[in-house]
Design a protein around this motif. Structure first.
Motif, PDB file in Angstrom:
ATOM      1  N   LEU A 215       0.835  -1.192   0.000  1.00 19.34           N
ATOM      2  CA  LEU A 215       0.000   0.000   0.000  1.00 19.34           C
ATOM      3  C   LEU A 215       0.869   1.242   0.000  1.00 19.34           C
ATOM      4  O   LEU A 215       1.887   1.296   0.695  1.00 19.34           O
ATOM      5  CB  LEU A 215      -0.900   0.014   1.248  1.00 19.34           C
TER       6      LEU A 215
ATOM      7  N   MET B 159       0.192  -3.394   3.733  1.00 17.26           N
ATOM      8  CA  MET B 159      -1.034  -2.647   4.008  1.00 17.26           C
ATOM      9  C   MET B 159      -1.326  -2.528   5.505  1.00 17.26           C
ATOM     10  O   MET B 159      -1.570  -1.427   6.001  1.00 17.26           O
ATOM     11  CB  MET B 159      -2.233  -3.279   3.299  1.00 17.26           C
TER      12      MET B 159
ATOM     13  N   VAL C 232      -5.866  11.778   3.319  1.00 22.61           N
ATOM     14  CA  VAL C 232      -5.061  10.625   2.941  1.00 22.61           C
ATOM     15  C   VAL C 232      -5.600  10.044   1.645  1.00 22.61           C
ATOM     16  O   VAL C 232      -6.800   9.854   1.498  1.00 22.61           O
ATOM     17  CB  VAL C 232      -5.087   9.531   4.039  1.00 22.61           C
ATOM     18  N   LYS C 233      -4.689   9.786   0.715  1.00 22.60           N
ATOM     19  CA  LYS C 233      -5.023   9.061  -0.512  1.00 22.60           C
ATOM     20  C   LYS C 233      -4.352   7.703  -0.419  1.00 22.60           C
ATOM     21  O   LYS C 233      -3.161   7.625  -0.123  1.00 22.60           O
ATOM     22  CB  LYS C 233      -4.509   9.799  -1.746  1.00 22.60           C
ATOM     23  N   TYR C 234      -5.113   6.655  -0.674  1.00 20.56           N
ATOM     24  CA  TYR C 234      -4.593   5.290  -0.612  1.00 20.56           C
ATOM     25  C   TYR C 234      -4.483   4.712  -2.015  1.00 20.56           C
ATOM     26  O   TYR C 234      -5.416   4.822  -2.817  1.00 20.56           O
ATOM     27  CB  TYR C 234      -5.516   4.396   0.214  1.00 20.56           C
TER      28      TYR C 234
ATOM     29  N   PRO D 250      -3.788   1.066  -3.233  1.00 22.16           N
ATOM     30  CA  PRO D 250      -3.522  -0.341  -2.932  1.00 22.16           C
ATOM     31  C   PRO D 250      -2.715  -1.021  -4.045  1.00 22.16           C
ATOM     32  O   PRO D 250      -2.848  -0.668  -5.217  1.00 22.16           O
ATOM     33  CB  PRO D 250      -4.921  -0.961  -2.843  1.00 22.16           C
TER      34      PRO D 250
ATOM     35  N   MET E 162      -1.336   1.074   7.580  1.00 18.78           N
ATOM     36  CA  MET E 162      -2.561   1.528   8.241  1.00 18.78           C
ATOM     37  C   MET E 162      -2.344   1.676   9.746  1.00 18.78           C
ATOM     38  O   MET E 162      -2.782   2.658  10.354  1.00 18.78           O
ATOM     39  CB  MET E 162      -3.713   0.565   7.952  1.00 18.78           C
TER      40      MET E 162
ATOM     41  N   ALA F 226       0.324   5.326   0.770  1.00 21.35           N
ATOM     42  CA  ALA F 226      -0.593   6.331   1.302  1.00 21.35           C
ATOM     43  C   ALA F 226       0.086   7.689   1.204  1.00 21.35           C
ATOM     44  O   ALA F 226       1.253   7.839   1.568  1.00 21.35           O
ATOM     45  CB  ALA F 226      -0.959   6.022   2.746  1.00 21.35           C
TER      46      ALA F 226
END
Length: 86
Positions: free
Chosen positions: A7, A52, A77-79, A81, A56, A9
């Motif tokens: 991930l 991930m 926040v932009k995630y 994946p 988180m 972020a």
């Protein structure tokens, strides 16, 4: 598997008080304490990469600790994946 999914972020932190720089520096310092993730800070955001669950967990922990130390702030926040930006 989802457990090992990577991930990225992108986090921006906006403290709600006038003396905002110490709070932002503290948040970045807290993120950098997490040796199990990668992070790079830019003028407008910090990018965090890793597994991930670890990313988180680090974000959650840093937000809580920063709020306890400095009070209210706004986080965006932009995630991304399954992607590693750094």
């Amino acid at each position: 598997s989802e457990k090992n999914m990577r991930l990225t972020a992108e986090i921006s932190f906006f403290p709600t008080h006038l003396d905002y720089k110490p709070a932002i520096k503290h948040f970045v310092r807290l993120l950098n304490e997490h040796s199990d993730i990668c992070s790079e800070t830019f003028p407008t955001c910090t990018v965090v990469c890793g597994e991930m669950q670890r990313v988180m967990s680090a974000i959650q922990s840093c937000m809580q600790r920063c709020t306890e130390s400095f009070g209210m702030g706004v986080y965006t926040v932009k995630y991304l994946p399954d992607y590693e930006a750094i």
